[in-house]
Scaffold this active site. Structure first.
Site, short mmCIF file in Angstrom:
data_model
loop_
_atom_site.label_atom_id
_atom_site.label_comp_id
_atom_site.label_asym_id
_atom_site.label_seq_id
_atom_site.Cartn_x
_atom_site.Cartn_y
_atom_site.Cartn_z
N PHE A 29 0.84 -1.20 0.00
CA PHE A 29 0.00 0.00 0.00
C PHE A 29 0.88 1.25 0.00
O PHE A 29 1.75 1.41 0.86
CB PHE A 29 -0.87 -0.05 1.26
CG PHE A 29 -1.80 1.10 1.46
CD1 PHE A 29 -2.98 1.18 0.73
CD2 PHE A 29 -1.54 2.07 2.41
CE1 PHE A 29 -3.87 2.23 0.94
CE2 PHE A 29 -2.42 3.12 2.63
CZ PHE A 29 -3.59 3.19 1.88
N SER A 97 3.01 -6.81 2.83
CA SER A 97 2.04 -5.88 3.43
C SER A 97 0.66 -6.02 2.77
O SER A 97 0.10 -7.10 2.76
CB SER A 97 2.60 -4.46 3.34
OG SER A 97 1.85 -3.57 4.13
N MET A 98 0.12 -4.95 2.16
CA MET A 98 -1.14 -5.09 1.43
C MET A 98 -0.97 -6.05 0.26
O MET A 98 -1.95 -6.68 -0.18
CB MET A 98 -1.65 -3.73 0.92
CG MET A 98 -2.98 -3.85 0.18
SD MET A 98 -3.60 -2.31 -0.51
CE MET A 98 -2.60 -2.15 -2.00
N ASP A 196 7.51 -4.14 13.90
CA ASP A 196 6.91 -3.59 12.69
C ASP A 196 6.06 -2.40 13.10
O ASP A 196 5.17 -2.52 13.93
CB ASP A 196 6.05 -4.68 12.02
CG ASP A 196 5.46 -4.26 10.68
OD1 ASP A 196 5.15 -3.06 10.49
OD2 ASP A 196 5.29 -5.14 9.82
N HIS A 226 9.12 -3.22 8.86
CA HIS A 226 8.01 -3.61 7.98
C HIS A 226 8.46 -4.03 6.58
O HIS A 226 8.05 -5.07 6.06
CB HIS A 226 6.99 -2.47 7.88
CG HIS A 226 5.79 -2.84 7.08
ND1 HIS A 226 4.96 -3.89 7.42
CD2 HIS A 226 5.28 -2.33 5.92
CE1 HIS A 226 3.99 -4.00 6.53
NE2 HIS A 226 4.17 -3.06 5.60
#
Length: 250
Positions: A29, A97-98, A196, A226
């Site tokens: 994202f 992530s996303m 994270d 992250h």
């Protein structure tokens, strides 16, 4: 939907045509293919056919992103999947992530996917839910969430602002994917950083418990934040994911 801004240098998609097994990579994202490029190049070098698309609204300007929906992001991933399907009999998907959320979406919808690799995947971020519940009080743009890296010498190519409208889309995507986790039955390898500042590490455990997969593993990353694909643990992520592909390509 036409994007109004040019693609940022370094945010271009990456394709490599090699062997009969393929890997689809999905960035995060507000991020770009830049965050996944080292993995894509390593997979290609190992002989895999590779597709790393740029998600719609990403890698240009945050105003472009503001106009996209999570369906646009899914479309970008499905286009990449179709490109691979024309070339490969075996397909894996890797997401950050996303990108991990979208990878889970693909595994829920396409049972022929041979296995998935998730890196700090997002499925439930309480801070986003709390923020969106505040409604009108939120500004149109929030601060950047990019470059959460332990390595001070590396910077992620990501937007300097986060559109609030896009966070709403992310929340809807996570809610939908979380509600259908039990549809995921393929082998799954999850990398999660112990520290994270974007996605709570507990997301990995929620996914691990929620999927139907019998072949599943969590690998804890001790030296990355992250964006682990660009951080100190990058060699470990590459090595373990390649091992995962090799094991499940047979």
């Amino acid at each position: 939907m036409n994007e109004q801004y040019p693609v940022l240098p370094g945010a271009e998609p990456f394709y490599a045509e090699n062997g009969p097994a393929g890997v689809l990579l999905v960035h995060g994202f507000t991020g770009t293919p830049h965050s996944m490029r080292p993995l894509a190049e390593a997979y290609a070098k190992a002989g895999y056919t590779v597709c790393l698309p740029r998600l719609k609204g990403h890698g240009t300007h945050y105003e472009d992103m503001e106009r996209t929906t999570f369906r646009d992001w899914i479309d970008s991933v499905e286009e990449g999947y179709e490109w691979l399907k024309e070339r490969c009999g075996t397909i894996f998907v890797t997401g950050l992530s996303m990108g991990g959320t979208l990878t889970l979406y693909m595994a829920e919808r396409y049972p022929s996917i041979r296995g998935i690799v998730l890196i700090n995947p997002a499925i439930d971020i309480p801070a986003i839910r709390a923020g969106l519940a505040a409604g009108d009080e939120l500004p149109r743009y929030l601060d950047s969430i990019g470059s959460d890296l332990k390595n001070p010498d590396v910077k992620e190519l990501a937007y300097e602002k986060t559109p609030t409208a896009s966070l709403l889309q992310l929340a809807r995507l996570m809610e939908q994917v979380k509600g259908e986790l039990e549809r995921v039955a393929c082998p799954i390898l999850i990398f999660v950083s112990n520290e994270d500042h974007v996605v709570p590490p507990e997301n990995a455990d929620i996914i691990f418990r929620g999927v139907r997969s019998s072949d599943k593993e969590i690998v804890r990353l001790k030296n990355s934040y992250h964006v682990a694909t660009l951080d100190h643990d990058q060699p470990l992520v590459i090595e373990r994911s390649l091992r995962f592909f090799a094991k499940h390509s047979k």
